[in-house]
Design a protein around this motif. Structure first.
Motif, short mmCIF file in Angstrom:
data_model
loop_
_atom_site.label_atom_id
_atom_site.label_comp_id
_atom_site.label_asym_id
_atom_site.label_seq_id
_atom_site.Cartn_x
_atom_site.Cartn_y
_atom_site.Cartn_z
N VAL A 188 46.00 -24.13 -59.03
CA VAL A 188 47.20 -24.90 -58.68
C VAL A 188 46.96 -25.71 -57.41
CG1 VAL A 188 49.62 -24.72 -57.99
CG2 VAL A 188 48.75 -23.30 -59.85
N ASN A 189 46.29 -25.11 -56.44
CA ASN A 189 45.98 -25.83 -55.20
C ASN A 189 45.14 -27.07 -55.46
OD1 ASN A 189 47.14 -24.90 -52.81
ND2 ASN A 189 45.81 -23.10 -52.75
N GLY A 211 51.40 -34.41 -59.16
CA GLY A 211 52.51 -33.74 -58.49
C GLY A 211 53.44 -33.01 -59.42
N VAL A 212 53.77 -33.61 -60.57
CA VAL A 212 54.69 -32.99 -61.53
C VAL A 212 54.07 -31.72 -62.11
CG1 VAL A 212 55.90 -33.29 -63.72
CG2 VAL A 212 55.76 -35.20 -62.09
N LEU A 213 52.80 -31.83 -62.53
CA LEU A 213 52.12 -30.67 -63.10
C LEU A 213 51.96 -29.58 -62.06
CD1 LEU A 213 50.56 -29.32 -65.40
CD2 LEU A 213 48.51 -30.55 -64.64
N ASP A 235 55.78 -23.23 -59.84
CA ASP A 235 56.96 -22.43 -60.17
C ASP A 235 56.55 -21.17 -60.94
OD1 ASP A 235 58.63 -24.23 -58.95
OD2 ASP A 235 59.17 -25.28 -60.80
N LYS A 236 55.55 -21.31 -61.80
CA LYS A 236 55.04 -20.14 -62.53
C LYS A 236 54.37 -19.15 -61.57
CE LYS A 236 56.15 -20.94 -66.81
NZ LYS A 236 57.03 -19.99 -67.55
N THR A 286 55.43 -27.00 -47.44
CA THR A 286 55.00 -27.78 -48.60
C THR A 286 54.47 -26.87 -49.67
OG1 THR A 286 52.74 -28.03 -47.84
CG2 THR A 286 54.33 -29.66 -47.07
N GLY A 287 54.28 -27.42 -50.89
CA GLY A 287 53.76 -26.63 -52.00
C GLY A 287 52.41 -26.04 -51.69
N ASP A 288 51.51 -26.85 -51.06
CA ASP A 288 50.17 -26.36 -50.75
C ASP A 288 50.23 -25.17 -49.81
OD1 ASP A 288 48.34 -29.51 -50.72
OD2 ASP A 288 48.87 -28.15 -52.32
N GLU A 289 51.12 -25.26 -48.79
CA GLU A 289 51.22 -24.16 -47.83
C GLU A 289 51.79 -22.91 -48.48
OE1 GLU A 289 53.58 -26.39 -45.07
OE2 GLU A 289 51.97 -26.45 -43.59
N LEU A 290 52.76 -23.11 -49.37
CA LEU A 290 53.34 -21.97 -50.07
C LEU A 290 52.31 -21.26 -50.92
CD1 LEU A 290 56.72 -23.52 -51.22
CD2 LEU A 290 56.47 -21.59 -49.69
#
Length: 393
Positions: A322-323, A328-330, A336-337, A372-376
């Protein structure tokens, strides 16, 4: 074919079949590297290494021919690709993939030193490139930050470049001629002893050390001082507490003076700091999907202990994947999964180990609200490294 009409560092201007020259990238003792654009309508830059034949010795010409022969075999995401080569009576032209991020040496100097997670990413990419080279029986013999180029888009990627000193070398073959740059040269090579493929692993250790601490482990003003330090086997220590245990273990095992005691390629590729098994790829994603499916079935059957183990195994593949996504959408969908499986694994952990971490989880969600998503995802990766240490017996 039309050769150079003239070549200067400040004003490159020559005709080359299929390419327009737009600038100079760098130059060496016998070659200059130019930035070019294919004239076939594609707006994609290339690097053109222009080698002047008259400046080459017999061995230098042999090295160039060997370099071309090798690069024809190499198609790998972490190795600079040769698109084609041309020649005329005065010059040899090697047309290469263009790397917009410069070299690793400049990258380090701008930042003084790099965070361990960035070093880990670069070392993984370097290791995967070396793994491919070993499969082709190729040794680089000039690994250094200047020969590791970077691409910034769509994601920061390291690529091995400059195979001018590289050789085909079986695992049992030995050499004695000096190749490469003294600061990154293996002790056995620097002292003109027999050396083999493991010389590249010393260079990897020097590169890793310089990335982490902003300087080589054996700084010296002259080549003679460096030789004396190597002869004296000056102890090389990775400061305790400055990096993780796995990182310290890898660097220390690479920077061993005696090649017989230095880590070998198989153990290097299997080292936990690199964790090549879980590097993002289509196959790693497929493994993650199969493991998640298995975990869900175990979870539904109330086999929580095995479900927890398999969820953790799945996320070790899924999080790096995922990283690595650039869509962005994918990425958001997959992320989320990741959160869904993370939450379920945390719930199972509480049941299994009677450890109420609901307050910790609540605090973490509050802290994560601005990330951000990457940090999460990086945080989730750290949490599952913790899960991995829990005994399931």
């Amino acid at each position: 074919m039309s050769g150079p009409s003239f070549i200067t560092k400040n004003r490159p201007s020559f005709l080359l079949d299929g390419y327009k020259i737009v600038g100079v990238i760098g130059s060496g003792s016998y070659s200059t590297v130019y930035k070019g654009i294919p004239q076939n309508g594609q707006e994609q830059f290339v690097a053109i290494k222009c080698v002047e034949k008259s400046k080459l010795s017999a061995s230098g010409l042999e090295n160039i021919l060997t370099e071309i022969q090798m690069m024809k075999l190499m198609h790998h995401e972490f190795i600079v690709e040769m698109r084609e080569f041309q020649w005329d009576e005065k010059f040899i032209y090697i047309i290469l993939e263009y790397c917009d991020g410069g070299d690793l040496s400049t990258f380090i100097k701008k930042r003084r030193k790099l965070p361990e997670r960035v070093v880990q990413k670069f070392m993984r990419q370097l290791a995967l490139g070396l793994q491919f080279l070993r499969s082709k029986d190729i040794c680089h013999f000039d690994l250094k930050p200047q020969n590791l180029l970077l691409i910034t888009k769509p994601t920061l990627t390291l690529k091995i470049a400059d195979f001018g000193f590289a050789q085909f070398l079986s695992k049992d073959a030995h050499r004695t001629s000096i190749r490469g740059s003294p600061l990154y040269m293996a002790p056995e090579m620097l002292l003109k002893k027999h050396y083999d493929a493991k010389a590249d692993l010393w260079s990897v250790g020097i590169i890793a050390y310089e990335c982490l601490f902003g300087k080589p482990p054996l700084p010296s003003a002259t080549c003679q001082e460096l030789v004396e330090a190597v002869q004296a086997m000056v102890p090389i220590e990775v400061p305790h507490g400055s990096v993780s245990d796995d990182c310290q273990s890898l660097v220390s095992s690479l920077l061993v003076y005696d090649p017989a005691k230095r880590i070998g390629f198989e153990k290097f590729f299997d080292h936990p700091f690199l964790d090549l098994e879980h590097c993002p790829s289509e196959s790693s994603y497929e493994k993650a999907v199969k493991l998640v499916q298995k975990a869900v079935v175990l979870d539904a059957d109330k086999n929580y202990k095995d479900a927890f183990t398999v969820y953790c195994q799945a996320l070790r593949y899924l999080v790096p994947y995922v990283n690595s996504l650039t869509d962005g959408v994918l990425k958001r969908s997959c992320y989320d999964k990741v959160l869904e499986y993370t939450k379920r694994a945390e719930e199972i952990k509480v049941v299994l180990y009677k450890f109420d971490d609901s307050k910790l989880a609540k605090n973490k969600r509050t802290q994560n609200s601005s990330k951000t998503g990457d940090e999460l995802v990086e945080d989730d990766q750290q949490s599952f490294r913790t899960f991995k240490t829990i005994s399931l017996i």
